[in-house]
Scaffold this motif. Sequence first.
Motif, short mmCIF file in Angstrom:
data_model
loop_
_atom_site.label_atom_id
_atom_site.label_comp_id
_atom_site.label_asym_id
_atom_site.label_seq_id
_atom_site.Cartn_x
_atom_site.Cartn_y
_atom_site.Cartn_z
N ARG A 131 2.27 1.49 -3.64
CA ARG A 131 1.26 1.90 -4.63
C ARG A 131 0.88 3.37 -4.50
NH1 ARG A 131 -1.68 -3.06 -3.88
NH2 ARG A 131 -3.02 -2.01 -2.38
N LYS A 132 0.63 3.75 -3.27
CA LYS A 132 0.07 5.08 -3.08
C LYS A 132 1.10 6.12 -2.66
CE LYS A 132 -3.58 5.30 -3.85
NZ LYS A 132 -4.16 5.34 -5.21
N SER A 177 0.84 -1.20 0.00
CA SER A 177 0.00 0.00 0.00
C SER A 177 0.87 1.25 0.00
CB SER A 177 -0.95 0.00 1.21
OG SER A 177 -0.24 0.25 2.39
N LEU A 190 2.33 6.72 0.20
CA LEU A 190 1.66 7.41 1.30
C LEU A 190 2.59 8.42 1.94
CD1 LEU A 190 -0.16 4.37 2.89
CD2 LEU A 190 -1.13 6.16 1.47
#
Lengths: 173, 230
Positions: A81-82, A78, A84
């Motif tokens: 992908r992002k 995650s 963050l």
Amino acid sequence: MNRGDVETDRRRRFGVLCDSLRPDLLRFAFWLGRDRALAEDVVQEAMLRAWKSYDALSDESKAKSWLLTIVRREFARSFERKRLELADLDVLVAAEAPVLAAEDDEELAAMRAALFRLGDEYREPLVLQVLMGYSTNEIATMMGLQQGAVLTRLFRARAKLRQELGLVPGPAP
Amino acid sequence: MKLDCLDFRRQVGAEPFIEGPEYEAHRSECPACARFQDELRAMDGLIARALAVEPARLAEPAPARRPMSAAPGRRRLFAIAASIVVGLSVGLVLLVSAPRASLAREVIDHVAHEPGAMAGTAPVAAGVLSGVLDPEGVRLRPGVGEVSFAARCVHDGHVVPHLVVRVPEGMVTVLLLRHREVDEPTQVSDQGFEGVVLPAPRGSIAVVGQGIANLDGVAQKVFEAVDWGV
């Protein structure tokens, strides 16, 4: 047992795993990311992946560590992908205040806030040890570290918590 | 191997519940280090309580600060799969509830593999006991007997309180199994131990001993001595 029965049994067993382990997986994901929405997403994705590779789980007594590893990887994905952003700690604490609150127990609330502020590298092995009950050797395997590194992180995690909570260290030997 | 204060503190700082003759020897020689370990064990109890956030709280709507945006299709697919799986699992919970006798044997296995737990003679510190019991939200009322061992052990993939209590009839091991429910009392005898598992307000409680007269009665007394906090 015919093919349909085998598939039904497979789904049934996976359902039991999901039902029994989901609370622990959610807690683990929450303490990894310090974010309820992220934890929920990560656990759902992890369960989907687990269902797809369920046949790879040969020993169901190891289901918990298997699922935790999948959650861990999903959490890392995650981030990839992002991309963050690293959130401000005070913002994180404020956003998750409903989870961190402990009515009539200031000590508990202070500990939760201190755990939130603990670095990821210290918080994760501590969660695996104290909440999940894994040995340092098992944690080392799950995190891909040497056992000595896990011991060091756990030692430092507790030292930082004591410091954060203003606990007076024991008299020097 | 003899431990000095530095080694002892390094080790218990990483594993507060570590045990062994060398640790016991150092504790008896160095009250400051013994107190340090007791404090860490108590702190671990607080850490465990802090980490054990109620799943219901995690399920409350959260601010969408960092949406992961899993594809809606996948989310829906998972929801459908999960509902099927959960539906199928309703009956299965009844089917796969662990056989009671099997649970009692598992408990005896646990006790048989931790002989060191029975070796303690001194009562554990109140802070250690509360560090072990607090995360479960339970308390042991005084009077049932002296607690000579208290630790949080892994059993059946869960961390459970493991106590050794000196009752008038002898030494018994007590495990509080919040994660395992039983419908009725069960007895088992295995590996030279006798065990009783009783239904409890939260899961079950197992009491194991060797050559204890009236183990059922002892188990009932221990059960009644636990303040389940409900």
